[in-house]
Design a protein around this motif. Sequence first.
Motif, PDB file in Angstrom:
ATOM      1  N   ALA A  26       0.822  -1.214   0.000  1.00 42.07           N
ATOM      2  CA  ALA A  26       0.000   0.000   0.000  1.00 42.07           C
ATOM      3  C   ALA A  26       0.858   1.267   0.000  1.00 42.07           C
ATOM      4  O   ALA A  26       0.556   2.228  -0.718  1.00 42.07           O
ATOM      5  N   GLU A  27       1.927   1.276   0.780  1.00 39.39           N
ATOM      6  CA  GLU A  27       2.796   2.451   0.844  1.00 39.39           C
ATOM      7  C   GLU A  27       3.500   2.732  -0.485  1.00 39.39           C
ATOM      8  O   GLU A  27       4.014   3.818  -0.692  1.00 39.39           O
ATOM      9  N   ASN A  28       3.520   1.739  -1.359  1.00 38.81           N
ATOM     10  CA  ASN A  28       4.206   1.893  -2.641  1.00 38.81           C
ATOM     11  C   ASN A  28       3.259   1.855  -3.819  1.00 38.81           C
ATOM     12  O   ASN A  28       3.676   1.638  -4.959  1.00 38.81           O
ATOM     13  N   GLY A  29       1.973   2.084  -3.543  1.00 39.39           N
ATOM     14  CA  GLY A  29       0.978   2.182  -4.602  1.00 39.39           C
ATOM     15  C   GLY A  29       0.686   0.872  -5.303  1.00 39.39           C
ATOM     16  O   GLY A  29       0.277   0.874  -6.473  1.00 39.39           O
ATOM     17  N   HIS A 106      13.371   0.581   2.355  1.00 39.04           N
ATOM     18  CA  HIS A 106      12.453   1.498   3.023  1.00 39.04           C
ATOM     19  C   HIS A 106      12.209   1.070   4.479  1.00 39.04           C
ATOM     20  O   HIS A 106      11.912  -0.082   4.756  1.00 39.04           O
ATOM     21  N   GLU A 107      12.354   2.007   5.378  1.00 40.81           N
ATOM     22  CA  GLU A 107      12.124   1.759   6.796  1.00 40.81           C
ATOM     23  C   GLU A 107      10.693   1.257   7.012  1.00 40.81           C
ATOM     24  O   GLU A 107       9.746   1.857   6.526  1.00 40.81           O
ATOM     25  N   ILE A 110       8.540  -4.881   4.728  1.00 34.98           N
ATOM     26  CA  ILE A 110       8.652  -6.278   5.143  1.00 34.98           C
ATOM     27  C   ILE A 110      10.113  -6.725   5.153  1.00 34.98           C
ATOM     28  O   ILE A 110      10.538  -7.463   6.041  1.00 34.98           O
ATOM     29  N   HIS A 111      10.912  -6.242   4.215  1.00 37.14           N
ATOM     30  CA  HIS A 111      12.327  -6.626   4.145  1.00 37.14           C
ATOM     31  C   HIS A 111      13.097  -6.119   5.362  1.00 37.14           C
ATOM     32  O   HIS A 111      13.887  -6.859   5.948  1.00 37.14           O
ATOM     33  N   GLN A 112      12.856  -4.869   5.711  1.00 37.95           N
ATOM     34  CA  GLN A 112      13.550  -4.286   6.868  1.00 37.95           C
ATOM     35  C   GLN A 112      13.093  -4.936   8.175  1.00 37.95           C
ATOM     36  O   GLN A 112      13.905  -5.182   9.067  1.00 37.95           O
ATOM     37  N   VAL A 113      11.815  -5.216   8.278  1.00 34.44           N
ATOM     38  CA  VAL A 113      11.290  -5.867   9.484  1.00 34.44           C
ATOM     39  C   VAL A 113      11.901  -7.260   9.639  1.00 34.44           C
ATOM     40  O   VAL A 113      12.323  -7.647  10.732  1.00 34.44           O
ATOM     41  N   PHE A 114      11.976  -8.003   8.535  1.00 40.24           N
ATOM     42  CA  PHE A 114      12.571  -9.340   8.593  1.00 40.24           C
ATOM     43  C   PHE A 114      14.050  -9.265   8.928  1.00 40.24           C
ATOM     44  O   PHE A 114      14.567 -10.101   9.679  1.00 40.24           O
TER      45      PHE A 114
END
Length: 152
Positions: A26-29, A106-107, A110-114
Amino acid sequence: MRSVQLLRSFWNVQKNIMRFVQKTAAENGLTVPQYSILMTITLYKETSQKNVGEKTFLPKSTLSQAVDGLVRGGMLHREHVEGNRREIQLSITDKGENLLKTIHFHEGSIHQVFQTAIEILSEEQFEELLKTHLQITNFLEARATEQGECTK
């Protein structure tokens, strides 16, 4: 039962993954299907639409609509396979690759969270987790093949 405990554990992980995937998309359209398609195609650079459908388990109509949106947005290129008008080849564009790179760093994505999540694991725990997941995946895929289901 151990099987119920394991299923609940996987379900809880999946539920939380999807929460961050939805937020990231959603944040990336993007819609979640569009994000899933981009993530799948980036593994191959180019592949058939049929293969993407098999990997993502998206219904044909959802897959088709999501691909249309990505093509219109300039993130995918779509063309018929020469000699086979029914087969469609998809490839990620530079714009699509750049979007995925942006998402990756991007902060809160999903990648940063993982990345943050695996930092709490020792190297040994991480390797053992991957090994265990592979064992379970191989077992489930073999069982699906035995039962005549598509696995890949």
